[in-house]
Every structure is written in structure tokens, then in C-alpha cells.
Design an enzyme around this catalytic site. Structure first.
Site, PDB file in Angstrom:
ATOM      1  N   ALA A  16      -9.054   6.668  11.892  1.00  0.00           N
ATOM      2  CA  ALA A  16      -9.066   7.204  13.267  1.00  0.00           C
ATOM      3  C   ALA A  16      -8.038   6.575  14.197  1.00  0.00           C
ATOM      4  CB  ALA A  16     -10.467   7.028  13.863  1.00  0.00           C
TER       5      ALA A  16
ATOM      6  N   ALA B  70      -4.483  10.874  13.673  1.00  0.00           N
ATOM      7  CA  ALA B  70      -5.940  10.836  13.810  1.00  0.00           C
ATOM      8  C   ALA B  70      -6.367  10.547  15.251  1.00  0.00           C
ATOM      9  CB  ALA B  70      -6.527   9.799  12.857  1.00  0.00           C
TER      10      ALA B  70
ATOM     11  N   ARG C 142     -10.205   0.351   9.590  1.00  0.00           N
ATOM     12  CA  ARG C 142     -10.387  -0.802   8.699  1.00  0.00           C
ATOM     13  C   ARG C 142     -10.818  -2.035   9.470  1.00  0.00           C
ATOM     14  NH1 ARG C 142      -5.510  -0.708   4.411  1.00  0.00           N
ATOM     15  NH2 ARG C 142      -4.272   0.028   6.163  1.00  0.00           N
TER      16      ARG C 142
ATOM     17  N   TYR D 290       5.649   8.102  -2.367  1.00  0.00           N
ATOM     18  CA  TYR D 290       4.857   8.755  -1.310  1.00  0.00           C
ATOM     19  C   TYR D 290       4.652  10.241  -1.653  1.00  0.00           C
ATOM     20  CZ  TYR D 290       3.423  10.527   3.264  1.00  0.00           C
ATOM     21  OH  TYR D 290       2.737  11.158   4.287  1.00  0.00           O
TER      22      TYR D 290
ATOM     23  N   LYS E 269       1.019  11.962  -2.316  1.00  0.00           N
ATOM     24  CA  LYS E 269       0.479  13.076  -1.522  1.00  0.00           C
ATOM     25  C   LYS E 269       0.216  14.288  -2.422  1.00  0.00           C
ATOM     26  CE  LYS E 269      -0.313  12.933   2.377  1.00  0.00           C
ATOM     27  NZ  LYS E 269      -1.504  12.349   3.047  1.00  0.00           N
TER      28      LYS E 269
HETATM   29  N1  LIG Z   1       3.541  11.203  10.467  1.00  0.00           N
HETATM   30  C1  LIG Z   1       4.108  12.127   9.693  1.00  0.00           C
HETATM   31  O1  LIG Z   1       5.286  12.470   9.852  1.00  0.00           O
HETATM   32  C2  LIG Z   1       3.276  12.825   8.653  1.00  0.00           C
HETATM   33  C3  LIG Z   1       3.792  13.994   8.061  1.00  0.00           C
HETATM   34  C4  LIG Z   1       3.033  14.662   7.107  1.00  0.00           C
HETATM   35  C5  LIG Z   1       1.789  14.186   6.748  1.00  0.00           C
HETATM   36  N2  LIG Z   1       1.324  13.029   7.318  1.00  0.00           N
HETATM   37  C6  LIG Z   1       0.001  12.567   6.919  1.00  0.00           C
HETATM   38  O2  LIG Z   1      -0.788  12.449   8.088  1.00  0.00           O
HETATM   39  C7  LIG Z   1      -1.752  11.403   7.914  1.00  0.00           C
HETATM   40  C8  LIG Z   1      -1.689  10.456   9.085  1.00  0.00           C
HETATM   41  O3  LIG Z   1      -0.373   9.922   9.170  1.00  0.00           O
HETATM   42  P1  LIG Z   1       0.097   9.120  10.466  1.00  0.00           P
HETATM   43  O4  LIG Z   1       1.520   9.453  10.686  1.00  0.00           O
HETATM   44  O5  LIG Z   1      -0.882   9.298  11.540  1.00  0.00           O
HETATM   45  O6  LIG Z   1       0.070   7.634   9.891  1.00  0.00           O
HETATM   46  P2  LIG Z   1      -0.470   6.263  10.541  1.00  0.00           P
HETATM   47  O7  LIG Z   1      -0.319   6.267  12.008  1.00  0.00           O
HETATM   48  O8  LIG Z   1       0.230   5.196   9.771  1.00  0.00           O
HETATM   49  O9  LIG Z   1      -2.009   6.290  10.185  1.00  0.00           O
HETATM   50  C9  LIG Z   1      -2.461   6.092   8.876  1.00  0.00           C
HETATM   51  C10 LIG Z   1      -3.914   5.701   8.942  1.00  0.00           C
HETATM   52  O10 LIG Z   1      -4.396   5.542   7.615  1.00  0.00           O
HETATM   53  C11 LIG Z   1      -5.181   4.358   7.589  1.00  0.00           C
HETATM   54  N3  LIG Z   1      -5.185   3.769   6.249  1.00  0.00           N
HETATM   55  C12 LIG Z   1      -4.129   3.469   5.466  1.00  0.00           C
HETATM   56  N4  LIG Z   1      -4.549   2.920   4.322  1.00  0.00           N
HETATM   57  C13 LIG Z   1      -5.897   2.856   4.391  1.00  0.00           C
HETATM   58  C14 LIG Z   1      -6.897   2.383   3.518  1.00  0.00           C
HETATM   59  N5  LIG Z   1      -6.603   1.822   2.331  1.00  0.00           N
HETATM   60  N6  LIG Z   1      -8.194   2.472   3.920  1.00  0.00           N
HETATM   61  C15 LIG Z   1      -8.524   3.000   5.117  1.00  0.00           C
HETATM   62  N7  LIG Z   1      -7.610   3.477   5.990  1.00  0.00           N
HETATM   63  C16 LIG Z   1      -6.303   3.397   5.620  1.00  0.00           C
HETATM   64  C17 LIG Z   1      -4.498   3.413   8.569  1.00  0.00           C
HETATM   65  O11 LIG Z   1      -5.402   2.415   8.944  1.00  0.00           O
HETATM   66  P3  LIG Z   1      -4.917   0.995   9.504  1.00  0.00           P
HETATM   67  O12 LIG Z   1      -4.621   1.225  10.968  1.00  0.00           O
HETATM   68  O13 LIG Z   1      -6.054   0.102   9.248  1.00  0.00           O
HETATM   69  O14 LIG Z   1      -3.678   0.636   8.745  1.00  0.00           O
HETATM   70  C18 LIG Z   1      -4.156   4.388   9.682  1.00  0.00           C
HETATM   71  O15 LIG Z   1      -5.254   4.561  10.542  1.00  0.00           O
HETATM   72  C19 LIG Z   1      -1.464  10.779   6.562  1.00  0.00           C
HETATM   73  O16 LIG Z   1      -2.317  11.368   5.610  1.00  0.00           O
HETATM   74  C20 LIG Z   1      -0.011  11.183   6.287  1.00  0.00           C
HETATM   75  O17 LIG Z   1       0.276  11.220   4.918  1.00  0.00           O
HETATM   76  C21 LIG Z   1       2.025  12.345   8.270  1.00  0.00           C
END
Ligand SMILES: NC(=O)c1ccc[n+]([C@@H]2O[C@H](COP(=O)([O-])OP(=O)(O)OC[C@H]3O[C@@H](n4cnc5c(N)ncnc54)[C@H](OP(=O)(O)O)[C@@H]3O)[C@@H](O)[C@H]2O)c1
Length: 321
Positions: free
Chosen positions: A15, A20, A40, A164, A168
Site C-alpha cells: 500500500a 498503491a 512491510r 523484471y 512480471k
Molecule cells: N511504476 C511503473 O512504471 C510500473 C509500470 C508497470 C507496472 N508496474 C507495477 O505496478 C506495481 C507497483 O509499482 P510502483 O511503481 O508503485 O512501485 P513501488 O513504488 O516501488 O512499490 C512497490 C511496492 O511493493 C512492495 N513490495 C516489494 N517487495 C515486497 C515484498 N517482498 N513483500 C511485500 N511488499 C513488497 C513495496 O514495499 P516496501 O515499501 O516495503 O518496499 C512497495 O510498497 C508493481 O507491481 C509494478 O510491477 C509499475
């Protein structure tokens, strides 16, 4: 996914992350949602923005959970009507241990979430995948717009050590395989590079790319890139959750622009920043069709609005100092 007048309990994994956090905000803005967010480290200052969201005091509960710890995910999901599985490691630098740092949390972690959803009899699971699970496909006809039928080639990813994209793709494929055998209602959304203003206090990997364009301290890759506003992504996630007749995957991408043109647009809006001026030309990304999502009524913001709101948010957070 809910009858009129009923409340819906939604779990959002990871979250505190970029996407999120906006999703939690959107859900809380709709009074029928009660939200359980997994983090976490609930005491960490990087998650403090969640408690400050409108409605959080009454309708947001944060639970400590790690993707590889089934019990913690199951405890967070028990009693939920719908689950948005967003958490996944998104690293901004290569790791020496991709199995532990990327593949295990992405793939095994997703399976844990799905199993917990089955156990809790969740009505729908919306999984955040990525165009990374679409785009790495050397067999797709050159120049043909990619749609939901296009899947990243996992063998090619292994050969090229594209961990990555591999993670995915495996996670999304496993999600559909699990849905087929278990009967769980699973839909996926595949965003391109997600940009936009931040709610969280730290710079995530996709935001760092735009910050780099503005700061001009590093050489940037010039290519056609695909972008989508974080607020449009979370609209898509809730749309697919709430629309009864959805199925399969939904590409979620708004713009296909040359990086140099995005920087040119930013310059016209904010002439005083330094801006990247060293470019290395690399292959263009393919273009994607989000028509399937648009058919559900998905709307997008103009790129200028996304960029303006992004820069204002980076300025306020001191990321451009
Ligand atoms: N940003 C982009 O350009 C993009 C594009 C396409 C798809 N996505 C997808 O969108 C989703 C969110 O990405 P985002 O950009 O928001 O990334 P983000 O800001 O880095 O957020 C990732 C989240 O995942 C949590 N996480 C990582 N490893 C974990 C684990 N082992 N157990 C529990 N929580 C874990 C992190 O928690 P912590 O804070 O504790 O590290 C963080 O809250 C992901 O699935 C990503 O693949 C992102």
C-alpha cells in the site's frame, strides 16, 4: 463487484508504493470502501502519508505483511471482498541476486496472494502486471501495435537476463493458470511507464526516470516510450474491479512519445531546469493498444497535465533541489 448499498472491504498489497498509494486514496474517496493495506514496515516514516489520507482514520487499516510469508498475506486478506495485488519489487538498479530480489517475491509472492484469496473466498482479484509482460516478444510482427494477445517470451528474457520482464510475465501467467484451476476471478492490468505526482515521500523507480530528465545529470536513452498517468492507472484498476463483465488482461497505456519530445515539452513548460542534453539512441518501444480498457469507459489525462502535476509534486518534495 458489490450490491448497491453494501460496503466493500478491499485489500491493497504494497500500500505504501507509488501506484498503491493513489489506489488507496481513490478507494477511500468512495465511502463504500474499507481498505486494508499491506506494508512491510507499518512504523516506517515512508508509509506515514497513508494515515494522512482523507477517510484513513475511519476506513484504512495497515497490516504488516511480506509477500513470501503466506500467513501474513492470508491474515491481511481474510474477510476481504476484493483484492488489488500491487506489491512487487521494482528496482532502479541491477541486482546480483535476481532470484531472491525479484523472481521469488514477484512469482511465489503472487501465488501466495492468490491462494490466500481463494481461502478467503475473495470475489475478484485485480493483479497489477505490466507491459513488461507484453512487450519482449521477438516473434510479434514488426510495426504491429501490441494488444493483449502479445506475451513476453520468457525464454528470450532468461537468455537476455531481463529479470523484471521475466518475473512480471511468469507472475501474470501463473495468475491466469491459478485462476483456471481454482475458479478464482482474476483480471490483470498491464500499465506502461507510470508517471505523475507522488503521494509517498520517496522517489520510486519510474519517477526517478522523469526526475533524471529534469535534472540533466545523466545521459538518457532516447527512444519512443509509453507513458501513463498514475491516477489513470488507479482509475483503470477500480474500473476493472467494479465492472462485472471483465476478463483476462487489460493494457493500460496512454502515450507513445519520443523521450526527446517529452523533454522538449517539459522545457517549454519549465524553462529554468537544466534538462538532460546527452542522449544515447536506442531501439523504440513498441506501441500498445489500450482499446480493450477504453471500451470499458477508461479515460486519460492530457500529457501536459501529468507532467505539470509531476513537476509540481517533485518541487514540493525537494527532489529537484
Ligand atoms: N511504476 C511503473 O512504471 C510500473 C509500470 C508497470 C507496472 N508496474 C507495477 O505496478 C506495481 C507497483 O509499482 P510502483 O511503481 O508503485 O512501485 P513501488 O513504488 O516501488 O512499490 C512497490 C511496492 O511493493 C512492495 N513490495 C516489494 N517487495 C515486497 C515484498 N517482498 N513483500 C511485500 N511488499 C513488497 C513495496 O514495499 P516496501 O515499501 O516495503 O518496499 C512497495 O510498497 C508493481 O507491481 C509494478 O510491477 C509499475
Amino acid at each position: 463487484m458489490e450490491a448497491a448499498g453494501r460496503t466493500t472491504t478491499a485489500c491493497v498489497t504494497g500500500a505504501g508504493g507509488f501506484v498503491a498509494s493513489w489506489l488507496v486514496k481513490l478507494l477511500l474517496s468512495r465511502s463504500r470502501y474499507t481498505v486494508r493495506g499491506t506494508v512491510r514496515d507499518p512504523g516506517n516514516a515512508k508509509n506515514a502519508h497513508l494515515a494522512a489520507l482523507d477517510g484513513a482514520g475511519e476506513r484504512l487499516r495497515l497490516l504488516k505483511a511480506e509477500l513470501l510469508d503466506y500467513g501474513s498475506m492470508a491474515a491481511a486478506i481474510a474477510g476481504c471482498d476484493v483484492v488489488f495485488h500491487v506489491a512487487c519489487p521494482v528496482l532502479d538498479a541491477p541486482t546480483p541476486d535476481p532470484e531472491a530480489e525479484i523472481l521469488a517475491p514477484a512469482v511465489t509472492g503472487s501465488i501466495n496472494v492468490l491462494k490466500a484469496c481463494s481461502e478467503a473466498k475473495v470475489k475478484r482479484v485485480v493483479v497489477v502486471s505490466s507491459v513488461s509482460a507484453v512487450m519482449v516478444n521477438p516473434n510479434w510482427p514488426r510495426g504491429k501495435v501490441m494488444d493483449e494477445d502479445c506475451w513476453t517470451d520468457v525464454d528470450y528474457c532468461r537468455t537476455t537476463q531481463n529479470w523484471y520482464c521475466l518475473a512480471k510475465t511468469l507472475a501474470e501467467r501463473e495468475a491466469f493458470a491459478y485462476a483456471k484451476t481454482s475458479g478464482l476471478d482474476v483480471v490483470t492490468v498491464c500499465p506502461s511507464l507510470v508517471i505523475g505526482p507522488l503521494l509517498q515521500p520517496t522517489v520510486n523507480a519510474s519517477t526517478a526516470i522523469i526526475v533524471d530528465y529534469l535534472k540533466g545529470e545523466r545521459e538518457v536513452e532516447n527512444k519512443t516510450r509509453n507513458f501513463v498517468d498514475v491516477r489513470d492507472v488507479v482509475d483503470a484498476l477500480v474500473l476493472v474491479c467494479e465492472t462485472p463483465e471483465v476478463s483476462g488482461r487489460y493494457i493500460c497505456s496512454s502515450y507513445s512519445w519520443k523521450v526527446s519530445d517529452v523533454i522538449g515539452l517539459l522545457k517549454s513548460m519549465y524553462p529554468t531546469y537544466k534538462f538532460a542534453n546527452k542522449f544515447v539512441q536506442v531501439s523504440d518501444e513498441p506501441s500498445y493498444s489500450s482499446q480493450k480498457l477504453e471500451m470499458l469507459g477508461w479515460k486519460i489525462k492530457p500529457l501536459e497535465e501529468t507532467l505539470r502535476d509531476s513537476v509540481e509534486s517533485y518541487k514540493a518534495a525537494g527532489f529537484l533541489d
